[in-house]
Design a protein around this motif. Structure first.
Motif, PDB file in Angstrom:
ATOM      1  N   UNK A  68      53.744  -4.733 -28.595  1.00  5.71           N
ATOM      2  CA  UNK A  68      54.101  -5.966 -29.306  1.00  5.71           C
ATOM      3  C   UNK A  68      53.642  -7.182 -28.502  1.00  5.71           C
ATOM      4  N   UNK A  69      53.841  -7.143 -27.186  1.00  3.64           N
ATOM      5  CA  UNK A  69      53.418  -8.243 -26.318  1.00  3.64           C
ATOM      6  C   UNK A  69      51.915  -8.460 -26.416  1.00  3.64           C
ATOM      7  N   UNK A  70      51.154  -7.375 -26.493  1.00  2.73           N
ATOM      8  CA  UNK A  70      49.692  -7.478 -26.545  1.00  2.73           C
ATOM      9  C   UNK A  70      49.244  -8.277 -27.761  1.00  2.73           C
ATOM     10  N   UNK A  71      49.839  -7.994 -28.907  1.00  7.51           N
ATOM     11  CA  UNK A  71      49.446  -8.696 -30.135  1.00  7.51           C
ATOM     12  C   UNK A  71      49.777 -10.182 -30.037  1.00  7.51           C
ATOM     13  N   UNK A  72      50.936 -10.508 -29.466  1.00  5.25           N
ATOM     14  CA  UNK A  72      51.329 -11.911 -29.345  1.00  5.25           C
ATOM     15  C   UNK A  72      50.446 -12.646 -28.333  1.00  5.25           C
ATOM     16  N   UNK A  73      50.158 -12.009 -27.208  1.00  2.00           N
ATOM     17  CA  UNK A  73      49.289 -12.638 -26.211  1.00  2.00           C
ATOM     18  C   UNK A  73      47.885 -12.856 -26.764  1.00  2.00           C
ATOM     19  N   UNK A  74      47.399 -11.923 -27.570  1.00  2.00           N
ATOM     20  CA  UNK A  74      46.086 -12.102 -28.202  1.00  2.00           C
ATOM     21  C   UNK A  74      46.087 -13.340 -29.099  1.00  2.00           C
ATOM     22  N   UNK A  75      47.147 -13.519 -29.850  1.00  2.00           N
ATOM     23  CA  UNK A  75      47.237 -14.678 -30.748  1.00  2.00           C
ATOM     24  C   UNK A  75      47.343 -15.971 -29.960  1.00  2.00           C
ATOM     25  N   UNK A  76      48.125 -15.950 -28.878  1.00  2.00           N
ATOM     26  CA  UNK A  76      48.246 -17.146 -28.040  1.00  2.00           C
ATOM     27  C   UNK A  76      46.903 -17.486 -27.405  1.00  2.00           C
ATOM     28  N   UNK A  77      46.196 -16.473 -26.915  1.00  2.00           N
ATOM     29  CA  UNK A  77      44.886 -16.705 -26.296  1.00  2.00           C
ATOM     30  C   UNK A  77      43.920 -17.337 -27.297  1.00  2.00           C
ATOM     31  N   UNK A  78      43.913 -16.838 -28.526  1.00  2.00           N
ATOM     32  CA  UNK A  78      43.036 -17.432 -29.548  1.00  2.00           C
ATOM     33  C   UNK A  78      43.411 -18.888 -29.811  1.00  2.00           C
ATOM     34  N   UNK A  79      44.720 -19.160 -29.850  1.00  2.00           N
ATOM     35  CA  UNK A  79      45.181 -20.509 -30.165  1.00  2.00           C
ATOM     36  C   UNK A  79      44.781 -21.522 -29.089  1.00  2.00           C
TER      37      UNK A  79
END
Length: 451
Positions: free
Chosen positions: A67-78
């Motif tokens: 779950x953390x991986x998906x959220x960190x990926x989204x934050x990195x894109x943002x």
């Protein structure tokens, strides 16, 4: 050249129950939006990466890191940084306490009572090491995917260098302060870093930024650790206590130390002064004074308005931009008339020295020693953006069975291989594939096996 990071700590993925799932998820969504706006305002072109000072998960479980991986990926894109550009260290919640066997508990009790001598003795034994590190079974492949490997013999958890200008750099050292955390509430002053972690290097032109989940006062060896930090680091960033603060210590004339205590990105409860927090950290070289510039922009949740806002209270009266007297910069090359120093001669990375090369070395011999020599200095061809993304997918997104299938499909292991395959051995094997020009094959195999 200034570089900006979004700094998080104590996210505790997996702690939410009931309605708290919805509430915390909303706060994390607002954080992504706020961080994107703040990076655009302060960094323009985007962030260099993310920094997480521990407690990514709540119970150290693989599903929490997924779950953390998906959220960190989204934050990195943002914030417009590569998904691989994450620096992290483990916290006490990043150990899987269900893995605390009676034998492991006995080892930890022995270390707590016997101190560093006992820790050194157990770290020198491969079986005891495996017992201690087995508690990081969820965290370790997740962190290795981001190229932040845990040193399997008690050494520095991660090490990376960023250039600010020719001859002026910062070096991030990640420490594992959770090595002897146990089921019981970890008592203040009982944990141990050990000499292999606290003895920090000192190099001309390079200032250290140390990342550690626990504050120094949580350590048995805090007195000596503090001496190394004060004498050799320019910035020390910790988490764990959920109470943000910033202090600048004048160690001596011409030497400053910035101590930054992180708040909790997602605290257990938003009450009694605790709330959702994160920071923007911008590092730069002040050419006029030959100092390290560190801008700290703290953001905190306004529960009345249900959004993130500037948090000036916890700066302790300091302005966001802090100029730190930097003795290692002054030891570096003298800046020319134009204000930019000439590049200092850099040491040859360990991975490129003849004794570390793979030429003529048997695969069995090379992987056998990988456990005690994690690849903090990867080969040049393994440092490309493509390789970093493949590394992330291989270790973070695949199960152990899927990783093994990839290695077998690509004939990375000899047919008669009959040894235990550790994460460090897997890392060396995929580096061998890259050296053989098979990065594309590796990526394709990962994609086939991850679905």
């Amino acid at each position: 050249m200034s570089i900006t990071y979004v700094h998080l700590s104590d996210i505790h993925f997996g702690q939410e129950k009931g309605a708290a799932v919805v509430i915390n998820n909303d706060a994390k969504e607002r954080l992504i939006e706020d961080a994107a706006e703040q990076v655009l305002r302060h960094a323009g072109g985007g962030a260099k990466g993310l920094i997480v000072t521990g407690d990514i998960a709540f119970a150290g479980k693989s599903e929490e890191y997924a779950v953390a991986a998906k959220w960190l990926d989204r934050l990195a894109r943002a914030v417009r940084c590569p998904p691989t550009a994450v620096k992290m260290v483990p916290g006490n919640h990043d150990i899987d306490r269900d893995r605390l066997s009676a034998g492991c508990t006995h080892l930890i009790d022995e270390i707590l009572s016997g101190g560093e001598a006992k820790l050194d003795a157990f770290l020198a034994n491969d079986d005891d090491c495996k017992t201690l590190y087995n508690r990081f079974v969820g965290y370790e492949p997740f962190a290795l995917g981001y190229d932040c490997p845990l040193h399997p013999a008690g050494g520095i958890a991660s090490d990376s260098r960023e250039e600010l200008a020719p001859g002026r750099a910062i070096r991030f050292f990640g420490l594992n302060s959770a090595l002897i955390c146990s089921k019981r509430k970890d008592e203040e002053g009982k944990l141990i870093l050990g000499a292999a972690q606290r003895v920090l290097p000192s190099d001309p032109g390079v200032e250290l930024v140390v990342l550690c989940h626990h504050p120094l006062h949580c350590l048995q060896d805090s007195v000596d650790a503090r001496k190394y930090v004060r004498g050799r680091a320019r910035v020390f960033i910790s988490g764990h206590e959920h109470n943000p603060s910033l202090q600048i210590e004048a160690v001596e004339d011409g030497c400053d130390l910035l101590m930054l205590a992180s708040g909790a990105t997602v605290p257990p409860k938003v009450e009694n002064g605790y709330t959702y927090t994160y920071n923007l950290l911008t590092f730069d070289w002040c050419s006029k004074e030959d100092k390290l510039s560190v801008e700290v922009v703290p953001r905190a949740w306004n529960d009345d308005k249900k959004r993130f806002e500037a948090d000036d209270v916890r700066l302790g009266g300091h302005k966001p931009r802090n100029l730190l007297a930097s003795p290692n910069f002054r030891r570096g090359p003298v800046p020319p008339a134009g204000g930019q120093p000439e590049p200092a001669a850099q040491p040859v990375p360990a991975a490129l020295r003849p004794e570390q090369g793979s030429g003529g070395e048997l695969l069995a011999d090379r992987v056998a020693k990988a456990d005690r020599e994690p690849p903090n200095n990867a080969p040049v061809d393994a440092m490309s953006d493509t390789f970093q993304l493949v590394l992330l997918k291989f270790f973070r997104d695949l199960t152990a069975a899927q990783r093994l299938k990839v290695l077998i499909d690509l004939d990375a292991l000899p047919d008669d291989w009959n040894e235990e395959l550790t994460l460090m051995m897997e890392r060396n094997l995929i580096e061998d594939l890259v050296k053989d020009g098979r990065l594309g094959d590796l990526d394709s195999s990962i994609e086939r096996n991850r679905h």
